[in-house]
Design a protein around this motif. Structure first.
Motif, PDB file in Angstrom:
ATOM      1  N   THR A 207       0.899  -1.189   0.066  1.00 44.93           N
ATOM      2  CA  THR A 207       0.030  -0.039   0.092  1.00 44.93           C
ATOM      3  C   THR A 207       0.835   1.363   0.002  1.00 44.93           C
ATOM      4  OG1 THR A 207      -1.795   1.067   1.164  1.00 44.93           O
ATOM      5  CG2 THR A 207       0.029  -0.088   2.570  1.00 44.93           C
ATOM      6  N   HIS A 208       0.325   2.423  -0.650  1.00 47.01           N
ATOM      7  CA  HIS A 208       0.976   3.464  -0.403  1.00 47.01           C
ATOM      8  C   HIS A 208       0.273   4.580   0.623  1.00 47.01           C
ATOM      9  CE1 HIS A 208       2.788   3.358  -4.060  1.00 47.01           C
ATOM     10  NE2 HIS A 208       1.662   3.052  -4.686  1.00 47.01           N
ATOM     11  N   GLU A 209      -0.510   3.704   1.470  1.00 46.56           N
ATOM     12  CA  GLU A 209      -1.299   4.430   2.449  1.00 46.56           C
ATOM     13  C   GLU A 209      -0.561   4.408   4.033  1.00 46.56           C
ATOM     14  OE1 GLU A 209      -4.070   6.237   2.501  1.00 46.56           O
ATOM     15  OE2 GLU A 209      -4.330   5.650   0.289  1.00 46.56           O
ATOM     16  N   MET A 210       0.356   5.313   4.000  1.00 41.75           N
ATOM     17  CA  MET A 210       1.381   5.249   5.231  1.00 41.75           C
ATOM     18  C   MET A 210       0.594   5.462   6.577  1.00 41.75           C
ATOM     19  SD  MET A 210       4.156   4.871   3.897  1.00 41.75           S
ATOM     20  CE  MET A 210       3.800   4.689   2.155  1.00 41.75           C
ATOM     21  N   GLY A 211      -0.537   6.056   6.708  1.00 44.24           N
ATOM     22  CA  GLY A 211      -1.276   6.127   7.894  1.00 44.24           C
ATOM     23  C   GLY A 211      -1.804   4.675   8.253  1.00 44.24           C
ATOM     24  N   PHE A 212      -2.181   3.948   7.342  1.00 46.51           N
ATOM     25  CA  PHE A 212      -2.736   2.578   7.650  1.00 46.51           C
ATOM     26  C   PHE A 212      -1.515   1.775   7.974  1.00 46.51           C
ATOM     27  CE2 PHE A 212      -3.005  -1.898   6.250  1.00 46.51           C
ATOM     28  CZ  PHE A 212      -4.095  -2.260   6.790  1.00 46.51           C
ATOM     29  N   ALA A 213      -0.334   1.825   7.519  1.00 50.26           N
ATOM     30  CA  ALA A 213       0.698   1.066   7.763  1.00 50.26           C
ATOM     31  C   ALA A 213       1.290   1.436   9.269  1.00 50.26           C
ATOM     32  CB  ALA A 213       2.169   1.525   6.830  1.00 50.26           C
ATOM     33  N   ARG A 214       1.257   2.587   9.647  1.00 48.44           N
ATOM     34  CA  ARG A 214       1.441   3.135  10.954  1.00 48.44           C
ATOM     35  C   ARG A 214       0.593   2.534  11.938  1.00 48.44           C
ATOM     36  NH1 ARG A 214       3.889   9.197  10.540  1.00 48.44           N
ATOM     37  NH2 ARG A 214       5.614   8.827  12.056  1.00 48.44           N
ATOM     38  N   GLU A 215      -0.587   2.846  11.750  1.00 46.21           N
ATOM     39  CA  GLU A 215      -1.633   2.375  12.702  1.00 46.21           C
ATOM     40  C   GLU A 215      -2.111   0.961  12.930  1.00 46.21           C
ATOM     41  OE1 GLU A 215      -6.483   3.206  13.357  1.00 46.21           O
ATOM     42  OE2 GLU A 215      -5.341   4.567  11.665  1.00 46.21           O
ATOM     43  N   VAL A 216      -2.205   0.156  11.734  1.00 44.96           N
ATOM     44  CA  VAL A 216      -2.736  -1.048  11.583  1.00 44.96           C
ATOM     45  C   VAL A 216      -1.506  -2.234  11.661  1.00 44.96           C
ATOM     46  CG1 VAL A 216      -4.330  -2.611  10.626  1.00 44.96           C
ATOM     47  CG2 VAL A 216      -4.731  -0.269  10.622  1.00 44.96           C
ATOM     48  N   GLY A 217      -0.163  -1.905  11.115  1.00 46.97           N
ATOM     49  CA  GLY A 217       0.712  -2.951  10.674  1.00 46.97           C
ATOM     50  C   GLY A 217       1.238  -3.112  12.033  1.00 46.97           C
ATOM     51  N   ASN A 218       1.621  -4.569  12.283  1.00 47.20           N
ATOM     52  CA  ASN A 218       2.567  -4.914  13.169  1.00 47.20           C
ATOM     53  C   ASN A 218       4.005  -5.053  12.633  1.00 47.20           C
ATOM     54  OD1 ASN A 218       2.012  -7.512  12.009  1.00 47.20           O
ATOM     55  ND2 ASN A 218       3.025  -8.409  13.836  1.00 47.20           N
ATOM     56  N   ARG A 219       4.294  -5.113  11.573  1.00 49.34           N
ATOM     57  CA  ARG A 219       5.601  -5.226  10.630  1.00 49.34           C
ATOM     58  C   ARG A 219       5.410  -4.491   9.435  1.00 49.34           C
ATOM     59  NH1 ARG A 219       6.988 -11.247  10.222  1.00 49.34           N
ATOM     60  NH2 ARG A 219       9.055 -10.689   9.694  1.00 49.34           N
ATOM     61  N   VAL A 220       6.419  -3.888   9.053  1.00 48.35           N
ATOM     62  CA  VAL A 220       6.569  -2.901   8.017  1.00 48.35           C
ATOM     63  C   VAL A 220       7.868  -3.544   7.088  1.00 48.35           C
ATOM     64  CG1 VAL A 220       6.712  -0.702   6.918  1.00 48.35           C
ATOM     65  CG2 VAL A 220       5.515  -0.921   8.949  1.00 48.35           C
ATOM     66  N   LEU A 221       7.751  -3.462   5.851  1.00 50.58           N
ATOM     67  CA  LEU A 221       8.949  -3.951   5.233  1.00 50.58           C
ATOM     68  C   LEU A 221       9.141  -2.776   4.263  1.00 50.58           C
ATOM     69  CD1 LEU A 221       8.346  -7.775   3.903  1.00 50.58           C
ATOM     70  CD2 LEU A 221       8.884  -6.812   6.072  1.00 50.58           C
ATOM     71  N   PHE A 222      10.193  -2.474   3.830  1.00 52.08           N
ATOM     72  CA  PHE A 222      10.675  -1.438   3.031  1.00 52.08           C
ATOM     73  C   PHE A 222      11.347  -2.011   1.767  1.00 52.08           C
ATOM     74  CE2 PHE A 222      13.749   1.707   1.279  1.00 52.08           C
ATOM     75  CZ  PHE A 222      12.754   2.459   0.550  1.00 52.08           C
ATOM     76  N   MET A 223      10.732  -1.810   0.535  1.00 46.80           N
ATOM     77  CA  MET A 223      11.480  -2.568  -0.369  1.00 46.80           C
ATOM     78  C   MET A 223      12.004  -1.170  -1.514  1.00 46.80           C
ATOM     79  SD  MET A 223       9.197  -5.961  -1.498  1.00 46.80           S
ATOM     80  CE  MET A 223      10.495  -6.425  -2.691  1.00 46.80           C
ATOM     81  N   ALA A 224      13.047  -1.559  -2.270  1.00 49.31           N
ATOM     82  CA  ALA A 224      13.674  -0.712  -3.073  1.00 49.31           C
ATOM     83  C   ALA A 224      14.407  -1.798  -4.108  1.00 49.31           C
ATOM     84  CB  ALA A 224      14.112   0.607  -2.779  1.00 49.31           C
ATOM     85  N   ASP A 225      14.388  -1.306  -5.450  1.00 48.27           N
ATOM     86  CA  ASP A 225      15.324  -2.121  -6.545  1.00 48.27           C
ATOM     87  C   ASP A 225      15.196  -3.738  -6.292  1.00 48.27           C
ATOM     88  OD1 ASP A 225      15.924   0.515  -7.378  1.00 48.27           O
ATOM     89  OD2 ASP A 225      17.494   0.314  -5.827  1.00 48.27           O
ATOM     90  N   GLY A 226      13.822  -4.078  -6.041  1.00 47.59           N
ATOM     91  CA  GLY A 226      13.888  -5.570  -5.829  1.00 47.59           C
ATOM     92  C   GLY A 226      14.408  -5.944  -4.637  1.00 47.59           C
ATOM     93  N   LYS A 227      15.000  -5.540  -3.555  1.00 48.92           N
ATOM     94  CA  LYS A 227      15.541  -5.827  -2.317  1.00 48.92           C
ATOM     95  C   LYS A 227      14.590  -5.319  -1.156  1.00 48.92           C
ATOM     96  CE  LYS A 227      20.275  -5.622  -4.063  1.00 48.92           C
ATOM     97  NZ  LYS A 227      20.612  -7.059  -4.135  1.00 48.92           N
ATOM     98  N   LEU A 228      14.625  -6.289  -0.013  1.00 54.14           N
ATOM     99  CA  LEU A 228      14.145  -5.848   1.096  1.00 54.14           C
ATOM    100  C   LEU A 228      15.311  -5.167   1.903  1.00 54.14           C
ATOM    101  CD1 LEU A 228      12.217  -5.875   3.373  1.00 54.14           C
ATOM    102  CD2 LEU A 228      12.941  -8.169   3.958  1.00 54.14           C
TER     103      LEU A 228
END
Length: 254
Positions: A207-228
Motif C-alpha cells: 500500500t501507499h497508505e502510510m497512515g494504515f501502515a503506521r496504525e494497523v501494521g505490526n511489521r513494515v517492510l521497505f523495498m527498493a530495487d527488488g531488495k528488502l
C-alpha cells in the motif's frame, strides 16, 4: 501481536526478466507469522507487487523458496514425487487486487457464492447464508441483488474483500487495494481491513497508505530495487529509519 508461528517462509526469492537484465526481486527473505499484519512499502517499481503476487505463484519465481504451511509451493513435486496442487494452496490465500475483478454479469450475491459452491462444494443455501453474513459485516447486505456496475468503487472493493473471505483463507494478500479508488472512498475500504486485522486475520498489504501502515501494521517492510532494505515495527520504520533510501522515501511521502 507477536506470534512465533510461521505461516509463510520466503527464502532468497528472485524474479528476473529479460535474461536477468531486470531484477524485479533480488534475493528477498522474510517470515510471515500467523496473526501478522505485514505492510509492504516502497517506491513504484521496487518489487512490492511482484513479491506479493509471488506468494501464491501468480508470479513464478526465477529462484528461491516459498514455504506455505510447511509445503514448498515453488517445487512442482514433493519429496514423495506427489504433484503439487497449487490451486489447493491458493484457496487458503485470499487475494484482493487494485481492480475489483468482480464478474459484471453476476449479482453481488452470485459473485460471493460462486467459488464456495464450485470450489469448496458448499450447498447454495449455506453459501448464500454465509455470503449475506459477510456482506452484513461490511454494510452491504442490502446490495446483494445489485450488479457491480450499480456499486461505487469503494463498495466494489469491500465486496472483493468479503468475496475472498468467503473461502475462509488462512492469509489475505492485498495488492494496493485503495490505489484505484477516489480519495473519499479509501477510508471505507481501510476500515474493513482494520476490522480484519483486529479479528486476527494474517494479512500482507502492499500500500501507499502510510497512515494504515503506521496504525494497523505490526511489521513494515521497505523495498527498493527488488531488495528488502529494512524491516521493523511501525515505530522503528517511521520513527527511526536507518537505511538512507528509506529516509529519503519517507521524506517524500510523509
Amino acid at each position: 501481536m507477536a506470534i512465533n508461528d510461521k505461516l509463510i517462509e520466503v527464502k532468497n526469492l528472485k524474479k528476473y526478466y529479460n535474461k536477468g537484465a531486470i531484477k524485479a526481486l533480488d534475493g528477498v527473505s522474510v517470515d510471515i507469522n500467523r496473526g501478522d499484519v505485514m505492510v509492504v512499502i516502497g517506491p513504484s517499481g521496487s518489487g512490492k507487487s511482484t513479491f506479493l503476487r509471488s506468494l501464491n505463484l501468480l508470479e513464478k519465481p526465477t529462484e528461491g523458496q516459498i514455504i506455505f504451511e510447511g509445503v514448498d509451493i515453488t517445487k512442482p513435486k514433493d519429496e514423495n514425487g506427489k504433484k503439487l496442487n497449487i490451486d489447493l494452496h491458493r484457496q487458503k490465500m485470499g487475494m484482493v487486487f487494485q481492480h475489483f475483478n468482480l464478474f459484471p454479469h453476476m449479482t453481488i450475491l452470485q459473485n460471493m457464492t460462486i467459488a464456495p459452491i464450485k470450489v469448496k462444494g458448499l450447498e447454495q443455501a449455506e453459501a448464500e447464508t454465509k455470503a449475506m453474513e459477510l456482506l452484513g459485516r461490511v454494510g452491504l447486505a442490502d446490495r446483494a441483488d445489485a450488479y457491480p456496475i450499480q456499486l461505487s468503487g469503494g463498495q466494489k472493493q469491500r465486496v472483493a474483500i468479503v468475496r475472498a473471505l468467503a473461502m475462509e483463507p488462512d492469509v489475505m494478500l492485498f495488492d494496493e487495494p485503495t490505489s484505484a479508488l477516489d480519495p473519499e472512498m479509501v477510508g471505507e475500504v481501510l476500515d474493513v481491513m482494520k476490522e480484519l486485522a483486529r479479528a486476527g486475520m494474517t494479512m500482507v498489504v502492499v500500500t501507499h497508505e502510510m497512515g494504515f501502515a503506521r496504525e494497523v501494521g505490526n511489521r513494515v517492510l521497505f523495498m527498493a530495487d527488488g531488495k528488502l532494505l529494512e524491516e521493523g515495527s511501525p515505530e522503528e520504520i517511521f520513527g527511526n529509519p536507518h537505511n538512507p533510501r528509506l529516509q529519503d522515501f519517507l521524506s517524500k511521502v510523509l
